[in-house]
Motif scaffolding. Sequence first.
Motif: not given
Length: 374
Positions: A115-124, A153-158
């Motif tokens: 249903i989308g994508v989760h970008f965990e980073g790179p702004h950490l 991309l559907g739901i976008k989580l960062v």
Amino acid sequence: MQQLSVSRLFDGATWFDNVSVVIEHGLIQAITPATGPVQQASLVPGFIDVQVNGGGGVLFNNSPTPQTLATMLQAHSQFGTTAMLPTVITDSIALMQRAADAVAVAIAAKQPGIIGVHFEGPHLSVPKKGVHPQQHIRQLSADELALYGRNDLGIKLVTVAPENVSPAQIRQLVGLKVIVCLGHSNADATTVQAALDAGATGFTHLYNAMSPLTSREPGMVGVALADPHSWCGVIFDGHHMHPLAAKVALAAKPAGKLLLVTDAMSPVGTADTEFDLFDGKVSRHGDKLTDKEGRLAGSVLDMAGAVRYAIQSLDVAPDEALRMASLYPAQFLHTPHLGRIVAGYQADMVLLDDSWQVLQSWIGGQQMFHAESA
């Protein structure tokens, strides 16, 4: 048209006995009293996992393809997951773009469960990077903004660290229809609160890789627990947080603001005991994953296991544990067609036995898993 008759149904709010669910064109059409034999099991809304790195022997970072997504979904569907955000941890912009392309292809093809994508980073934050590779941690640039601004991309989580992503940048991300979570951060409470005020709405794996709560500096943990509006992902595997810390979170946050997540890595659904992560190896010891330095490196948790842990180890009421796996993630992600079993909703459902083990799962009325074929 399909009809499924069960002895118990939880629609996301209420339990019902001896009912039939009528499904047509992937949607729930009606729920009626059963008039014939029923399956002796509990039908509940499908689980929604907003943080899934891998499963079925594959890791999204290592192989960002539509086939990887299909393998991950198939692995997790046997544990009740019917919708997921495949998660890319800190990596190069080229890898992130390939991952985004794979998600876009999957969504365009109506690949079940993606249903989308989760970008965990790179702004950490480097001090709280965990196993994220330091060489790829960087500031937000035009390249990432172009990626986050995509509409396919559907739901976008960062997930971002607010000491490295300004309130103005968070507002910019929100303007691109990105759900912003805070995590992997050493920020003080004032910085965290400013990020929430700018539009961030969640926290990634509460307690883990974030500045702790102390008496004079509440840190990210303190703000996350005190804020009544934000959502917190929680990894209920017995390793990522002590049971007492989990109970503190359950007591502090209003109902509806804690989400069960897995942070699952490639071994889920397999007997694998080791896998590659960037330049190193991650080893599995029972139900715990660590790198060579002994740091936690994701989990082998599945959503049904998280539900069981909530019920059996934390004394969470079963209906609340189920909502933490379905309704609340749907509300966090703004997906009003998911998270319930009511007329008009997508027929994403899980059949559970009395021990909360998965017997069957469906996505849009399509059976994804049946225990007898496992």
